[in-house]
Design a protein around this motif. Structure first.
Motif, PDB file in Angstrom:
ATOM      1  N   THR A  28       0.817  -1.218   0.000  1.00  0.00           N
ATOM      2  CA  THR A  28       0.000   0.000   0.000  1.00  0.00           C
ATOM      3  C   THR A  28       0.849   1.266   0.000  1.00  0.00           C
ATOM      4  N   TYR A  29       1.851   1.337   0.839  1.00  0.00           N
ATOM      5  CA  TYR A  29       2.663   2.556   0.915  1.00  0.00           C
ATOM      6  C   TYR A  29       3.537   2.734  -0.313  1.00  0.00           C
ATOM      7  N   ASP A  30       3.983   1.623  -0.905  1.00  0.00           N
ATOM      8  CA  ASP A  30       4.737   1.715  -2.168  1.00  0.00           C
ATOM      9  C   ASP A  30       3.850   2.257  -3.285  1.00  0.00           C
ATOM     10  N   VAL A  31       2.623   1.752  -3.351  1.00  0.00           N
ATOM     11  CA  VAL A  31       1.674   2.221  -4.374  1.00  0.00           C
ATOM     12  C   VAL A  31       1.358   3.694  -4.134  1.00  0.00           C
ATOM     13  N   ALA A  32       1.074   4.064  -2.894  1.00  0.00           N
ATOM     14  CA  ALA A  32       0.746   5.461  -2.575  1.00  0.00           C
ATOM     15  C   ALA A  32       1.887   6.392  -2.969  1.00  0.00           C
ATOM     16  N   ARG A  33       3.109   5.989  -2.691  1.00  0.00           N
ATOM     17  CA  ARG A  33       4.278   6.813  -3.039  1.00  0.00           C
ATOM     18  C   ARG A  33       4.361   7.022  -4.553  1.00  0.00           C
ATOM     19  N   GLU A  34       4.153   5.950  -5.316  1.00  0.00           N
ATOM     20  CA  GLU A  34       4.228   6.051  -6.777  1.00  0.00           C
ATOM     21  C   GLU A  34       3.084   6.891  -7.333  1.00  0.00           C
ATOM     22  N   VAL A  35       1.885   6.735  -6.794  1.00  0.00           N
ATOM     23  CA  VAL A  35       0.757   7.564  -7.221  1.00  0.00           C
ATOM     24  C   VAL A  35       1.086   9.034  -6.990  1.00  0.00           C
ATOM     25  N   TYR A  36       1.600   9.336  -5.813  1.00  0.00           N
ATOM     26  CA  TYR A  36       1.959  10.717  -5.461  1.00  0.00           C
ATOM     27  C   TYR A  36       3.020  11.267  -6.420  1.00  0.00           C
ATOM     28  N   LEU A  37       4.029  10.462  -6.730  1.00  0.00           N
ATOM     29  CA  LEU A  37       5.117  10.914  -7.601  1.00  0.00           C
ATOM     30  C   LEU A  37       4.653  11.196  -9.033  1.00  0.00           C
ATOM     31  N   ARG A  38       3.601  10.530  -9.461  1.00  0.00           N
ATOM     32  CA  ARG A  38       3.093  10.747 -10.821  1.00  0.00           C
ATOM     33  C   ARG A  38       2.305  12.036 -10.958  1.00  0.00           C
ATOM     34  N   GLU A  39       1.958  12.669  -9.859  1.00  0.00           N
ATOM     35  CA  GLU A  39       1.261  13.960  -9.851  1.00  0.00           C
ATOM     36  C   GLU A  39      -0.029  13.964 -10.681  1.00  0.00           C
ATOM     37  N   ASN A  53      -6.097   3.847 -16.973  1.00  0.00           N
ATOM     38  CA  ASN A  53      -5.324   2.655 -17.312  1.00  0.00           C
ATOM     39  C   ASN A  53      -3.859   2.993 -17.577  1.00  0.00           C
ATOM     40  N   ASP A  54      -3.615   4.014 -18.367  1.00  0.00           N
ATOM     41  CA  ASP A  54      -2.254   4.345 -18.782  1.00  0.00           C
ATOM     42  C   ASP A  54      -1.435   5.077 -17.725  1.00  0.00           C
ATOM     43  N   ARG A  55      -2.095   5.831 -16.845  1.00  0.00           N
ATOM     44  CA  ARG A  55      -1.350   6.675 -15.902  1.00  0.00           C
ATOM     45  C   ARG A  55      -1.422   6.226 -14.455  1.00  0.00           C
ATOM     46  N   LEU A  56      -2.267   5.222 -14.175  1.00  0.00           N
ATOM     47  CA  LEU A  56      -2.423   4.806 -12.785  1.00  0.00           C
ATOM     48  C   LEU A  56      -2.304   3.295 -12.602  1.00  0.00           C
ATOM     49  N   LEU A  57      -3.049   2.546 -13.394  1.00  0.00           N
ATOM     50  CA  LEU A  57      -3.173   1.117 -13.127  1.00  0.00           C
ATOM     51  C   LEU A  57      -1.974   0.274 -13.524  1.00  0.00           C
ATOM     52  N   ASP A  58      -0.948   0.894 -14.096  1.00  0.00           N
ATOM     53  CA  ASP A  58       0.269   0.140 -14.409  1.00  0.00           C
ATOM     54  C   ASP A  58       1.263   0.160 -13.242  1.00  0.00           C
ATOM     55  N   ILE A  59       0.870   0.745 -12.125  1.00  0.00           N
ATOM     56  CA  ILE A  59       1.739   0.796 -10.948  1.00  0.00           C
ATOM     57  C   ILE A  59       1.814  -0.594 -10.324  1.00  0.00           C
ATOM     58  N   PRO A  60       3.031  -1.107 -10.127  1.00  0.00           N
ATOM     59  CA  PRO A  60       3.173  -2.423  -9.484  1.00  0.00           C
ATOM     60  C   PRO A  60       2.592  -2.403  -8.072  1.00  0.00           C
ATOM     61  N   GLY A  61       1.909  -3.469  -7.707  1.00  0.00           N
ATOM     62  CA  GLY A  61       1.331  -3.589  -6.372  1.00  0.00           C
ATOM     63  C   GLY A  61      -0.160  -3.360  -6.325  1.00  0.00           C
ATOM     64  N   ILE A  62      -0.759  -2.886  -7.429  1.00  0.00           N
ATOM     65  CA  ILE A  62      -2.214  -2.702  -7.472  1.00  0.00           C
ATOM     66  C   ILE A  62      -2.858  -4.019  -7.888  1.00  0.00           C
ATOM     67  N   ALA A  63      -3.778  -4.500  -7.052  1.00  0.00           N
ATOM     68  CA  ALA A  63      -4.468  -5.758  -7.329  1.00  0.00           C
ATOM     69  C   ALA A  63      -5.814  -5.536  -8.020  1.00  0.00           C
ATOM     70  N   ARG A  64      -6.477  -4.429  -7.666  1.00  0.00           N
ATOM     71  CA  ARG A  64      -7.828  -4.179  -8.185  1.00  0.00           C
ATOM     72  C   ARG A  64      -8.152  -2.706  -8.038  1.00  0.00           C
ATOM     73  N   SER A  65      -9.073  -2.237  -8.879  1.00  0.00           N
ATOM     74  CA  SER A  65      -9.509  -0.841  -8.760  1.00  0.00           C
ATOM     75  C   SER A  65     -11.013  -0.747  -8.960  1.00  0.00           C
ATOM     76  N   LEU A  66     -11.574   0.337  -8.463  1.00  0.00           N
ATOM     77  CA  LEU A  66     -12.986   0.650  -8.652  1.00  0.00           C
ATOM     78  C   LEU A  66     -13.079   2.146  -8.912  1.00  0.00           C
ATOM     79  N   THR A  67     -13.570   2.509 -10.087  1.00  0.00           N
ATOM     80  CA  THR A  67     -13.671   3.918 -10.468  1.00  0.00           C
ATOM     81  C   THR A  67     -15.117   4.376 -10.356  1.00  0.00           C
ATOM     82  N   THR A  68     -15.316   5.508  -9.707  1.00  0.00           N
ATOM     83  CA  THR A  68     -16.638   6.103  -9.566  1.00  0.00           C
ATOM     84  C   THR A  68     -16.641   7.443 -10.287  1.00  0.00           C
TER      85      THR A  68
END
Length: 84
Positions: A15-26, A57-72
């Motif tokens: 979770t923290y690795d994914v959060a860090r990468e999401v943050y870095l992608r701005e 898909n192109d800017r978020l879901l390619d981050i290693p460590g993500i198992a599943r997503s739900l978009t609202t």
């Protein structure tokens, strides 16, 4: 801009690795750790004219460590003047 909320379920211990990468992608305006079925909640503004699915898909879901997503998707609940 289109506002969407994306919930992310991460692989155990990532979770923290994914959060860090999401943050870095701005690409998120807000990012929260959450309890329940998902680990992270991201508020994302998709630029006008961009395809929401392709953007996520192109800017978020390619981050290693993500198992599943739900978009609202979001929509206006009422006009600024209070009318319908």
């Amino acid at each position: 801009m289109t506002c969407v909320f994306v919930q992310l379920r991460c692989h155990p211990g990532k979770t923290y690795d994914v959060a860090r990468e999401v943050y870095l992608r701005e690409i998120v305006s807000e990012l929260y750790s959450t309890s329940g079925d998902f680990d992270l909640l991201a508020k994302i503004y998709i630029p006008e004219g961009e395809d929401v699915g392709v953007f996520i898909n192109d800017r978020l879901l390619d981050i290693p460590g993500i198992a599943r997503s739900l978009t609202t998707m979001t929509f206006k609940a009422m006009h600024v003047d209070g009318g319908r």
